[in-house]
Design an enzyme around this catalytic site. Structure first.
Site, PDB file in Angstrom:
ATOM      1  CE  LYS A  12      39.275  49.741  48.108  1.00  0.00           C
ATOM      2  NZ  LYS A  12      38.528  49.918  46.835  1.00  0.00           N
ATOM      3  CG  ASP A 107      39.206  47.911  37.597  1.00  0.00           C
ATOM      4  OD1 ASP A 107      39.739  47.366  36.611  1.00  0.00           O
ATOM      5  OD2 ASP A 107      39.741  47.963  38.717  1.00  0.00           O
TER       6      ASP A 107
END
Length: 304
Positions: A12, A107
């Site tokens: 990432k 989230d």
């Protein structure tokens, strides 16, 4: 592919210039770096290179769950979906109760659930996660997350809690069972919210109308009903009415019944109301989510 071990990894990349990116980079290192559970994506390492912050994870070959739920060319049968639901619940239980500190993910949604080679669900993306000592009061004051998964009380308090995580988890359960997003463009302007549509199906005594049409009718309908009803209960606009993740895990494992879970979830006044109106009536008595800011007052006013 790491050349020394031939291990597949996922990387990432976050811009070093982004202030928000830096915060999320640090949050993922601090939280994921120490967590270890079979239903959490494992962080293998991190570094900074040429103006980029890099996070290295174990590779999840089947990508994110939303690619299967919202893509007609890919699908999962109910057995696979139910196993993913139970796995994610187990991972969230670890975050909320089993680890040395309380971790609030903030989230939870299908796009943040990654699938390994055996289609096990792994909760990932801890960029918004926060850690607290057990028994302390979370002091988060910024509302973050994704529209459709945000608990209504966040707009008033700004505090992320285990209960706000459970609201998002409820939206996730409905996603899995219905194959639709919490706010889905397929719905009409009058009925744009998934939870409203599912609750209407339940009120009409036809909750299975909400199940994903891609699912085979031969699947275990009792499990689908359970997940749909748990999704509604976890998404209740009254925080005290939502079950804990421990209770949800017990229910998914068949160690407690849904009516028992409802009674445990309500505070004393709401419990009295539940005893007089019955299980289905009380769960579905709250206003539509579009009006949920006053849901607690509306529901409690019926007690007196």
């Amino acid at each position: 592919m790491l050349p020394t071990s031939n291990k597949e990894i996922a990387v990432k990349r976050i811009s070093h210039e982004s202030r928000q990116g830096m915060r999320e980079f640090v949050a993922e290192i601090v939280s994921l770096g120490r967590l270890c559970h079979r239903n959490l994506v494992k962080l293998l390492g991190y570094c900074r290179r040429k103006g980029e912050l890099l996070l290295v994870y174990e590779f999840m070959p089947n990508g994110s769950l939303d690619k299967f739920l919202f893509n007609e060319n890919k699908t999962l049968d109910w057995g696979q979906r139910f196993q993913i639901v139970k796995g994610v619940a187990s991972g969230l239980f670890y975050l909320h109760e089993e680890w040395e500190q309380l971790v609030i993910h903030r989230d939870i949604k299908a796009s943040n659930i990654l699938l390994d080679s055996e289609l096990n669900g792994r909760l990932g993306d801890f960029g918004l996660a926060r850690m607290y000592d057990h028994g302390t009061d979370p002091q988060t004051t910024h509302v973050v997350g994704t529209l459709g998964y945000l608990a209504p009380e966040l707009a008033r308090t700004g505090k992320a809690t285990t209960s706000t995580d459970m609201f998002a988890f409820g939206a996730f359960l409905l996603e899995v069972a219905c194959g639709k997003r919490p706010i889905d463009p397929q719905f009409s302007a009058e009925e744009p919210i998934l939870i409203d549509w599912v609750s209407d199906c339940w009120k009409r005594g036809a909750i299975l109308e909400a199940m994903d049409p891609q699912l085979n009718i031969d699947c275990v309908v009792e499990e689908i009903e359970l997940v749909l009803k748990l999704g509604l209960l976890c998404s209740h606009p009254v925080p005290e009415a939502r079950p804990s993740i421990r209770q949800v895990v017990q229910c998914l494992d068949g160690n407690t019944s849904l009516p028992e879970l409802l009674s445990d979830s309500f505070n004393i006044d709401l419990l009295q109301l539940a005893q007089t109106e019955g299980f289905d009536d009380i769960v579905m008595s709250y206003p539509k989510s579009a009006q949920s800011s006053s849901a607690a007052d509306s529901l409690l006013s019926r007690v007196s």
